[in-house]
Write a protein that holds these residues in place. Sequence first.
Motif, PDB file in Angstrom:
ATOM      1  N   LYS A  93       0.822  -1.222   0.000  1.00 48.31           N
ATOM      2  CA  LYS A  93       0.000   0.000   0.000  1.00 48.31           C
ATOM      3  C   LYS A  93       0.852   1.267   0.000  1.00 48.31           C
ATOM      4  O   LYS A  93       0.314   2.366   0.080  1.00 48.31           O
ATOM      5  CB  LYS A  93      -0.918  -0.006   1.217  1.00 48.31           C
ATOM      6  CG  LYS A  93      -1.912  -1.142   1.180  1.00 48.31           C
ATOM      7  CD  LYS A  93      -2.731  -1.199   2.448  1.00 48.31           C
ATOM      8  CE  LYS A  93      -3.654  -2.416   2.404  1.00 48.31           C
ATOM      9  NZ  LYS A  93      -4.371  -2.597   3.661  1.00 48.31           N
ATOM     10  N   GLU A  94       2.170   1.092  -0.074  1.00 52.60           N
ATOM     11  CA  GLU A  94       3.133   2.180  -0.089  1.00 52.60           C
ATOM     12  C   GLU A  94       2.995   3.098   1.122  1.00 52.60           C
ATOM     13  O   GLU A  94       3.152   4.315   1.022  1.00 52.60           O
ATOM     14  CB  GLU A  94       3.057   2.967  -1.399  1.00 52.60           C
ATOM     15  CG  GLU A  94       3.450   2.132  -2.601  1.00 52.60           C
ATOM     16  CD  GLU A  94       3.462   2.917  -3.889  1.00 52.60           C
ATOM     17  OE1 GLU A  94       3.112   4.122  -3.892  1.00 52.60           O
ATOM     18  OE2 GLU A  94       3.833   2.323  -4.922  1.00 52.60           O
ATOM     19  N   LYS A  95       2.744   2.514   2.257  1.00 51.10           N
ATOM     20  CA  LYS A  95       2.733   3.247   3.524  1.00 51.10           C
ATOM     21  C   LYS A  95       4.120   3.097   4.138  1.00 51.10           C
ATOM     22  O   LYS A  95       4.356   2.274   5.022  1.00 51.10           O
ATOM     23  CB  LYS A  95       1.646   2.705   4.450  1.00 51.10           C
ATOM     24  CG  LYS A  95       0.249   2.926   3.923  1.00 51.10           C
ATOM     25  CD  LYS A  95      -0.796   2.500   4.904  1.00 51.10           C
ATOM     26  CE  LYS A  95      -2.182   2.819   4.352  1.00 51.10           C
ATOM     27  NZ  LYS A  95      -3.231   2.471   5.303  1.00 51.10           N
ATOM     28  N   TRP A  96       5.032   3.890   3.619  1.00 52.74           N
ATOM     29  CA  TRP A  96       6.451   3.727   3.903  1.00 52.74           C
ATOM     30  C   TRP A  96       6.790   3.906   5.381  1.00 52.74           C
ATOM     31  O   TRP A  96       7.578   3.134   5.934  1.00 52.74           O
ATOM     32  CB  TRP A  96       7.277   4.681   3.046  1.00 52.74           C
ATOM     33  CG  TRP A  96       7.006   4.556   1.583  1.00 52.74           C
ATOM     34  CD1 TRP A  96       6.464   5.494   0.769  1.00 52.74           C
ATOM     35  CD2 TRP A  96       7.243   3.407   0.757  1.00 52.74           C
ATOM     36  NE1 TRP A  96       6.355   5.007  -0.512  1.00 52.74           N
ATOM     37  CE2 TRP A  96       6.827   3.726  -0.553  1.00 52.74           C
ATOM     38  CE3 TRP A  96       7.767   2.137   0.998  1.00 52.74           C
ATOM     39  CZ2 TRP A  96       6.936   2.842  -1.613  1.00 52.74           C
ATOM     40  CZ3 TRP A  96       7.870   1.246  -0.064  1.00 52.74           C
ATOM     41  CH2 TRP A  96       7.460   1.598  -1.353  1.00 52.74           C
ATOM     42  N   GLU A  97       6.229   4.916   6.014  1.00 51.44           N
ATOM     43  CA  GLU A  97       6.563   5.185   7.413  1.00 51.44           C
ATOM     44  C   GLU A  97       6.108   4.043   8.320  1.00 51.44           C
ATOM     45  O   GLU A  97       6.846   3.613   9.209  1.00 51.44           O
ATOM     46  CB  GLU A  97       5.922   6.504   7.851  1.00 51.44           C
ATOM     47  CG  GLU A  97       6.396   6.977   9.199  1.00 51.44           C
ATOM     48  CD  GLU A  97       5.860   8.353   9.526  1.00 51.44           C
ATOM     49  OE1 GLU A  97       5.431   8.531  10.676  1.00 51.44           O
ATOM     50  OE2 GLU A  97       5.875   9.238   8.640  1.00 51.44           O
ATOM     51  N   ASP A  98       4.909   3.544   8.083  1.00 55.22           N
ATOM     52  CA  ASP A  98       4.407   2.422   8.882  1.00 55.22           C
ATOM     53  C   ASP A  98       5.217   1.149   8.610  1.00 55.22           C
ATOM     54  O   ASP A  98       5.512   0.382   9.529  1.00 55.22           O
ATOM     55  CB  ASP A  98       2.928   2.170   8.584  1.00 55.22           C
ATOM     56  CG  ASP A  98       2.035   3.316   9.043  1.00 55.22           C
ATOM     57  OD1 ASP A  98       2.465   4.063   9.959  1.00 55.22           O
ATOM     58  OD2 ASP A  98       0.938   3.468   8.494  1.00 55.22           O
ATOM     59  N   ALA A  99       5.566   0.936   7.355  1.00 50.79           N
ATOM     60  CA  ALA A  99       6.378  -0.239   7.003  1.00 50.79           C
ATOM     61  C   ALA A  99       7.747  -0.174   7.663  1.00 50.79           C
ATOM     62  O   ALA A  99       8.272  -1.190   8.122  1.00 50.79           O
ATOM     63  CB  ALA A  99       6.515  -0.353   5.486  1.00 50.79           C
ATOM     64  N   LEU A 100       8.316   1.023   7.735  1.00 47.51           N
ATOM     65  CA  LEU A 100       9.609   1.190   8.405  1.00 47.51           C
ATOM     66  C   LEU A 100       9.523   0.802   9.876  1.00 47.51           C
ATOM     67  O   LEU A 100      10.418   0.138  10.403  1.00 47.51           O
ATOM     68  CB  LEU A 100      10.085   2.643   8.297  1.00 47.51           C
ATOM     69  CG  LEU A 100      10.862   3.017   7.065  1.00 47.51           C
ATOM     70  CD1 LEU A 100      11.193   4.504   7.077  1.00 47.51           C
ATOM     71  CD2 LEU A 100      12.115   2.195   6.939  1.00 47.51           C
ATOM     72  N   SER A 101       8.443   1.214  10.525  1.00 43.92           N
ATOM     73  CA  SER A 101       8.312   0.883  11.952  1.00 43.92           C
ATOM     74  C   SER A 101       8.186  -0.632  12.141  1.00 43.92           C
ATOM     75  O   SER A 101       8.740  -1.191  13.094  1.00 43.92           O
ATOM     76  CB  SER A 101       7.129   1.618  12.575  1.00 43.92           C
ATOM     77  OG  SER A 101       5.904   1.185  12.034  1.00 43.92           O
ATOM     78  N   LYS A 102       7.491  -1.297  11.260  1.00 45.92           N
ATOM     79  CA  LYS A 102       7.370  -2.759  11.346  1.00 45.92           C
ATOM     80  C   LYS A 102       8.726  -3.425  11.118  1.00 45.92           C
ATOM     81  O   LYS A 102       9.097  -4.361  11.830  1.00 45.92           O
ATOM     82  CB  LYS A 102       6.366  -3.298  10.316  1.00 45.92           C
ATOM     83  CG  LYS A 102       4.959  -2.765  10.439  1.00 45.92           C
ATOM     84  CD  LYS A 102       4.330  -3.116  11.748  1.00 45.92           C
ATOM     85  CE  LYS A 102       2.924  -2.536  11.798  1.00 45.92           C
ATOM     86  NZ  LYS A 102       2.307  -2.671  13.084  1.00 45.92           N
ATOM     87  N   LEU A 103       9.454  -2.930  10.134  1.00 51.62           N
ATOM     88  CA  LEU A 103      10.769  -3.501   9.848  1.00 51.62           C
ATOM     89  C   LEU A 103      11.762  -3.237  10.968  1.00 51.62           C
ATOM     90  O   LEU A 103      12.634  -4.061  11.236  1.00 51.62           O
ATOM     91  CB  LEU A 103      11.293  -2.972   8.512  1.00 51.62           C
ATOM     92  CG  LEU A 103      10.566  -3.524   7.282  1.00 51.62           C
ATOM     93  CD1 LEU A 103      10.926  -2.725   6.036  1.00 51.62           C
ATOM     94  CD2 LEU A 103      10.886  -4.994   7.088  1.00 51.62           C
TER      95      LEU A 103
END
Length: 125
Positions: A93-103
Amino acid sequence: MVKSVVSMLCAGLILFVGAIFESHYISAHFSEFNTEVSAVYDKVLNETAAEDDVYALQNKWLYYKKSLHAFVPHSEIKELDLWIAEAVQLVEKEKWEDALSKLEVIKELTEQIPKTFLLSVENIL
């Protein structure tokens, strides 16, 4: 009397060698996976990650977890499963900031889980 002492020493030696093997095996696998996570993290940070990148990360985890199930508690494996699945969806979904926190959480887990298997005083007591 001598047989029982020798038997106890042999059993202790087998446990000690097994613990060293387990610690090394788990650390090696999580270290390799952490490298994969870092690569995907950098791509997400630059917003250049594709769905295939996180799917490849998820597939790599599925490969590692087959052998790690014998050593690592299922709850910790399940936790990583969930964080990775969430990261996959967020990158799609290209939610980069949220994906970064998960990673970031995945990276931390891949660093902390092996520490619970080290031969150390705090893990023995």
